[in-house]
Write an enzyme that holds these catalytic residues in place. Sequence first.
Site, PDB file in Angstrom:
ATOM      1  N   GLY A  47       3.955   9.320   1.107  1.00 48.46           N
ATOM      2  CA  GLY A  47       3.921   8.460   2.286  1.00 48.46           C
ATOM      3  C   GLY A  47       5.265   8.157   2.900  1.00 48.46           C
ATOM      4  CD  GLU A 102       5.986   2.559  -1.754  1.00 53.92           C
ATOM      5  OE1 GLU A 102       5.673   3.380  -0.867  1.00 53.92           O
ATOM      6  OE2 GLU A 102       5.216   2.220  -2.637  1.00 53.92           O
ATOM      7  CG  ASP A 106      -1.277  -3.556   0.954  1.00 47.85           C
ATOM      8  OD1 ASP A 106      -1.275  -4.637   1.564  1.00 47.85           O
ATOM      9  OD2 ASP A 106      -2.313  -2.903   0.769  1.00 47.85           O
TER      10      ASP A 106
END
Length: 166
Positions: A47, A102, A106
């Site tokens: 990601g 990152e 979350d």
Amino acid sequence: MSLDTHIEKVLWTPDQILDRVAQLASQITHDFKAAPDPPLIVGVATGAFLFLADLVRKIQLPIAVDLVRAQSYGSGTLSNEAPTISLDLKLDVKGKHVILVEDIVDTGCTLSCLIAHLESKGASSVSVCTFLDKPARRKVRIELVGDGKFYKGFEVRCSHFSVRTC
């Protein structure tokens, strides 16, 4: 056919994103320029790869880059809150300052797992640089290592933020 016809609201323009990435890189450069050794930048695959690439191009230090992969979502979009390391580092982090990059922080479960993993490998400090921080969704407290710092590009304060709503 346009790729962005499904977008309801643009939160940050490409120029705003590039500016913020440059600011983060400048802050990291400033924070680590006096360190005896440059930091090791560890991107969380897959990601963060675009953010990682943009960021490391702007950091004005002789850095090394590696990747780690942790899985916590399986095939769905909800974290199982028990991440596992599915691709480990190739570079040795023992005694090094590590900046974990990152895309989104979350719940914090994956990030906490990765920080503990780096600490267990002997990193002298672990900092975090995230493109997007969602503190309202946090389920664990993020504990950095040593003199670690938390760098964030953007923050979304609402807990129900998704690609479609906020």
